[in-house]
Every structure is written in structure tokens, then in C-alpha cells.
Design an enzyme around this catalytic site. Structure first.
Site, PDB file in Angstrom:
ATOM      1  CG  HIS A 161     -25.883  21.011  -7.141  1.00 54.74           C
ATOM      2  ND1 HIS A 161     -26.158  21.635  -8.332  1.00 54.74           N
ATOM      3  CD2 HIS A 161     -24.641  20.475  -7.300  1.00 54.74           C
ATOM      4  CE1 HIS A 161     -25.144  21.475  -9.164  1.00 54.74           C
ATOM      5  NE2 HIS A 161     -24.200  20.785  -8.563  1.00 54.74           N
ATOM      6  CD  GLU A 162     -22.235  20.200  -4.245  1.00 49.60           C
ATOM      7  OE1 GLU A 162     -21.631  19.199  -4.679  1.00 49.60           O
ATOM      8  OE2 GLU A 162     -22.241  21.285  -4.853  1.00 49.60           O
TER       9      GLU A 162
ATOM     10  CB  CYS B 127     -22.513  21.602 -11.854  1.00 49.70           C
ATOM     11  SG  CYS B 127     -21.755  20.108 -11.215  1.00 49.70           S
ATOM     12  CG  LEU B 128     -16.810  23.451  -9.869  1.00 50.52           C
ATOM     13  CD1 LEU B 128     -15.872  23.137  -8.708  1.00 50.52           C
ATOM     14  CD2 LEU B 128     -16.333  24.680 -10.627  1.00 50.52           C
TER      15      LEU B 128
HETATM   16 NI    NI Z   1     -22.255  20.099  -9.020  1.00 48.00          NI
END
Ligand code: NI
Length: 169
Positions: free
Chosen positions: A136-137, A94-95
Site C-alpha cells: 500500500h505504501e 488510507c488517510l
Molecule cells: Ni494510504
């Protein structure tokens, strides 16, 4: 278009539960374009509004093989309406959780309802990688990071590492 700053753990804003978009005005269109540009710039698969400090229920993603085409997907007010099965995802990253990856228990398949960038309703039925990206998003839009879904032991190890790193800065 602008490259936006990506918030990283432990920024408290990442826990924000987002608000539905009421109308897709110019500011929303600009946010979507900036989010997509930010995602490509950082080689991310997806990006949710909370990650760039917005509390709007918006996410963008691109799981295509030809990312240079920048044909990304936009989901506004997405919601998982049903999910089935269990799936241990490939190591997720994840960023907003830099330099860490972990397997996460996810649903195998999901049905997601959302609006597209023109405000038209759409339904996505998908599984495996695509379903993991959506889970996830959408988690981000509910203030949840993937590290909230791993074992507490693993999570503590990661948290300790971040604390140490922040202290040494
Ligand atoms: Ni993420």
C-alpha cells in the site's frame, strides 16, 4: 516536530511518482520525523511522502501493538523486488482516501529492498498484513492509491460520492 497537512483524493499530487533520496540530509531527517508524527496524530498505520506533498521516496509505518512507544519503521527508496501469491486484504483504508474502505487484491508475500534511516541497506521478507502495508505504501510512492486497485464500479461509486461532497462544501 510538526504535524503536516495530509493531501486527500482527488488532489493531483497523489499521482506523483517520487524521486529516490540521494543523501539523507537534515531536511530528509526532519521530513521523516514530521511524517511519523503526522501518522501517529492521525492514527494511521503508515504514511508515504506523497501524502504530505513531498516527492521523495520515503515511507514510515508502525504495525506494532504498542504504538505509544512510537518505534516506527522508516524505508527510504523502497522497492518490491519480488512478490508471490494472492491475498485479499482486510478492508484497507488510507488517510488520503477518508471515510472509505475496501478489500484489495494484494500479493501474499513480498521481498522489499530499501535503505534504513541511516542509509544502510536492508531487505524485508514478509507476508500478509505486513506485506499489505508495504504494498500500500510503496504504491503511494508510485502515484497509486488503493482505490486504483478496486473494481471500476466500486471506484466510480466512491468518486461520485467525493464529487457530491465537494459540491456541497
Ligand atoms: Ni494510504
Amino acid at each position: 516536530m510538526a504535524i503536516l497537512n495530509i493531501l486527500t483524493y482527488p488532489d493531483k499530487f497523489l499521482k506523483t511518482i517520487t524521486e529516490p533520496v540521494e543523501n539523507i540530509d537534515e531536511s530528509v531527517v526532519k521530513l521523516i520525523e514530521d511524517m511519523a508524527e503526522t501518522m501517529y496524530e492521525n492514527s494511521g498505520v503508515g504514511l508515504a511522502a506523497t501524502q504530505v506533498g513531498s516527492d521523495k521516496k520515503i515511507l514510515v509505518y508502525d504495525i506494532s501493538a504498542e504504538r505509544e512507544k512510537k518505534e516506527y519503521q522508516v524505508l527510504i527508496n523502497p522497492e518490491i523486488v519480488s512478490s508471490e501469491g494472492e491475498y485479499l486484504s482486510e478492508e484497507e483504508g488510507c488517510l488520503s482516501v477518508p471515510e472509505y474502505r475496501a478489500n484489495v487484491k494484494r500479493s501474499l508475500s513480498v521481498v522489499v529492498k530499501a535503505l534504513d534511516r541511516n542509509g544502510q541497506p536492508l531487505t524485508i521478507e514478509t507476508e500478509e498484513l505486513h506485506a499489505v502495508v508495504l504494498q500500500h505504501e510503496i504504491d503511494h510512492l508510485n502515484g497509486i492509491l488503493f482505490i486504483d486497485r478496486i473494481s471500476s464500479l466500486k471506484r466510480e461509486i466512491y468518486k461520485r460520492r467525493v464529487k457530491k461532497h465537494l459540491k456541497n462544501k
